[in-house]
Write an enzyme that holds these catalytic residues in place. Structure first.
Site, mmCIF file in Angstrom:
data_model
loop_
_atom_site.group_PDB
_atom_site.id
_atom_site.type_symbol
_atom_site.label_atom_id
_atom_site.label_comp_id
_atom_site.label_asym_id
_atom_site.label_seq_id
_atom_site.Cartn_x
_atom_site.Cartn_y
_atom_site.Cartn_z
ATOM 1 N N GLU A 84 0.819 -1.210 0.000
ATOM 2 C CA GLU A 84 0.000 0.000 0.000
ATOM 3 C C GLU A 84 0.856 1.264 0.000
ATOM 4 O O GLU A 84 1.743 1.420 0.858
ATOM 5 C CB GLU A 84 -0.932 0.010 1.221
ATOM 6 C CG GLU A 84 -1.907 1.177 1.215
ATOM 7 C CD GLU A 84 -2.931 1.102 2.326
ATOM 8 O OE1 GLU A 84 -3.427 2.153 2.750
ATOM 9 O OE2 GLU A 84 -3.232 -0.024 2.775
ATOM 10 N N LYS A 278 -7.457 -0.473 11.364
ATOM 11 C CA LYS A 278 -6.850 -0.956 10.122
ATOM 12 C C LYS A 278 -5.583 -0.157 9.843
ATOM 13 O O LYS A 278 -4.567 -0.712 9.405
ATOM 14 C CB LYS A 278 -7.845 -0.816 8.963
ATOM 15 C CG LYS A 278 -7.333 -1.394 7.635
ATOM 16 C CD LYS A 278 -6.573 -0.397 6.794
ATOM 17 C CE LYS A 278 -6.105 -1.025 5.494
ATOM 18 N NZ LYS A 278 -5.251 -0.103 4.697
ATOM 19 N N ASP A 294 3.638 -14.525 11.692
ATOM 20 C CA ASP A 294 2.308 -14.830 11.170
ATOM 21 C C ASP A 294 1.392 -13.625 11.385
ATOM 22 O O ASP A 294 0.807 -13.470 12.456
ATOM 23 C CB ASP A 294 1.761 -16.066 11.884
ATOM 24 C CG ASP A 294 0.444 -16.558 11.293
ATOM 25 O OD1 ASP A 294 -0.181 -15.797 10.530
ATOM 26 O OD2 ASP A 294 0.049 -17.696 11.605
ATOM 27 N N HIS A 391 -2.048 10.722 0.744
ATOM 28 C CA HIS A 391 -2.187 9.369 0.208
ATOM 29 C C HIS A 391 -2.217 9.375 -1.317
ATOM 30 O O HIS A 391 -1.547 8.573 -1.957
ATOM 31 C CB HIS A 391 -3.461 8.730 0.751
ATOM 32 C CG HIS A 391 -3.713 7.366 0.201
ATOM 33 N ND1 HIS A 391 -3.016 6.251 0.635
ATOM 34 C CD2 HIS A 391 -4.563 6.916 -0.764
ATOM 35 C CE1 HIS A 391 -3.430 5.188 -0.028
ATOM 36 N NE2 HIS A 391 -4.373 5.572 -0.882
#
Length: 437
Positions: A84, A278, A294, A391
């Protein structure tokens, strides 16, 4: 499309041939693309092929670095594997912002991990309790071959507890076990111990209750570690006088007010909390993945922790006390720096060396800081310029690559958007103007 028997027994080339012939219109192009990502170093490629099953190619993630993290007085460059745009830039900006304000303070509160043996018991609980108390010492004796090496290093099985869960499910009980696995994530160790516990329970119950084989009152359902580790906790925080947040005191106070309210909204509103957290996971997952841990287990445990009080809520907190701004995070993290991919994947080894070959506790602190930094950068953007300005400028290169922009076109488009708002349609429009000029 057709089924195939024995796919796993085919060679890698045979797997590719069958797949591309049966699932792609242009099998030649699909084959070329898959093989284009193979590593020329055959030994290295074989290593990657054997990480999992039915491997046909490699799937690349960018491996980036966020430098200048001051964590407990030490300067770190954080390895981050993520696709991202703007995530690594945001983390780097947060690191820079706090580097001359005391940096990040991080701590590990506890490192206990959990596993459970789930079983059904059809008789009176008091009988089960008597049986467990009588068998407990034998269980520890049977575990010795599995735990002796871990115990020499200071770890092992910390506790075994019989839990009555019949209020949730008829006849359901469990052995709730806590473990210390030191620098290993410990999944294989924990699961091996749990299966030994289950085998001992089953064997001893058959003797103790003296029932026929088809009428045993104790039935083992499964034995498995839990990825919910509320007693394996890392914390991180940043703090400074409010007036140091921005050059002007009034602006700094207003910023602190809006920042705290933004966090409080994420505490109160689950729809916001999910996106808020998130963003935290953008930083956490990137470092967890880069260090061969993991990230799916970490995600599951952290999101469960965010719901521990009955409503999904923010993982971070912010406050002002005595004119001092503090921003903090508390998260469960079960991580390892030995075993698994940490000993196999060359880039994982490189990432851990970049971090100074940390212990599991040290890595927990670093990962917690990565999450806090990412969240700080996101909230800072949200309450000031808005999230899209930064962004979309970072996303600009993806849009240009999508339209196969030439180097000269990229240069001109980037110059245009230096002082203009980036959007997908705006980029397309500017590109079309350049190409039609």
């Amino acid at each position: 499309m057709k089924q195939i028997l024995g796919f796993s027994k085919l060679s890698k080339d045979e797997k590719v041939e069958w797949l591309t012939q049966n699932y792609f219109k242009d099998s030649e192009n699909a084959t070329y693309l898959l093989k284009q990502y193979w590593n020329d170093d055959k030994k290295l490629q074989k290593l990657h092929d054997e990480f999992t099953e039915n491997t046909i190619s490699n799937y690349y993630f960018p491996f980036g670095v966020a430098p200048n993290f001051n964590i407990n007085g030490e300067i770190y460059a954080l390895p981050m594997a993520i696709e991202e745009s703007s995530v690594i830039a945001a983390a780097s900006n947060a690191a820079k912002f706090w580097s001359n304000k005391g940096g990040f303070k991080a701590n590990v509160v506890d490192t206990r991990k959990v596993g459970q043996v789930h079983f059904l018991f059809t008789q009176n609980f008091s009988l089960l309790e008597q049986f467990f108390n009588k068998t407990k010492s034998l269980i520890f004796d049977r575990l010795q071959p599995l735990t002796k090496n871990m115990e020499k290093r200071g770890g092992g099985v910390l506790s075994l507890e019989l839990r009555d869960k019949t209020s949730a499910l008829a006849n359901y009980y469990q052995i709730h076990a806590e473990f210390e696995t030191l620098d290993a994530m410990g999944a294989n160790f924990i699961n091996s111990c749990l299966e030994e516990i289950a085998a001992t329970l089953k064997e001893e119950a058959a003797k103790y209750f003296n029932a026929s084989e088809d009428q045993q009152p104790l039935e083992i359902i499964m034995s498995i570690l839990s990825n919910y580790v509320p007693n394996c906790i890392a914390t991180a925080e940043v703090s400074c006088p409010v007036e140091d947040l921005l050059p002007k005191k009034e602006d700094a106070q207003h910023f602190a007010h809006k920042f705290i309210e933004a966090v409080n909204i994420a505490k109160a509103e689950p729809y916001r909390a999910v996106t808020h957290n998130k963003g935290i996971m953008n930083g956490i997952d990137a470092v967890v993945l880069a260090t061969g841990n993991d990230f799916r287990a970490v995600e599951a445990g952290i999101h469960a922790y965010a719901s521990r009080n009955g409503q999904y809520s923010s993982l971070t907190s912010a406050k002002v006390e005595n004119e001092k701004f503090t921003f903090s995070i508390e998260i469960p993290l079960a991580l390892g720096t030995v075993g698994g991919l940490t000993n196999l994947h060359p880039l994982v080894k490189l990432a851990l060396e970049m971090l100074g070959n940390p212990s599991a506790k040290e890595l927990m602190k670093i990962v917690a800081v990565a999450g806090l930094a990412q969240n700080f950068a996101a909230i800072k953007s949200l309450v000031t310029t808005g999230i899209q300005e930064g962004h979309m400028k970072m996303h600009l290169m993806n849009i240009l690559n999508q339209f196969n922009a030439s180097p000269s076109e990229k240069q001109e488009v980037k110059a245009h958007f230096k002082n203009n708002t980036v959007s997908h349609s705006a980029v397309v429009e500017v590109l079309e103007q350049l190409r039609n000029a």
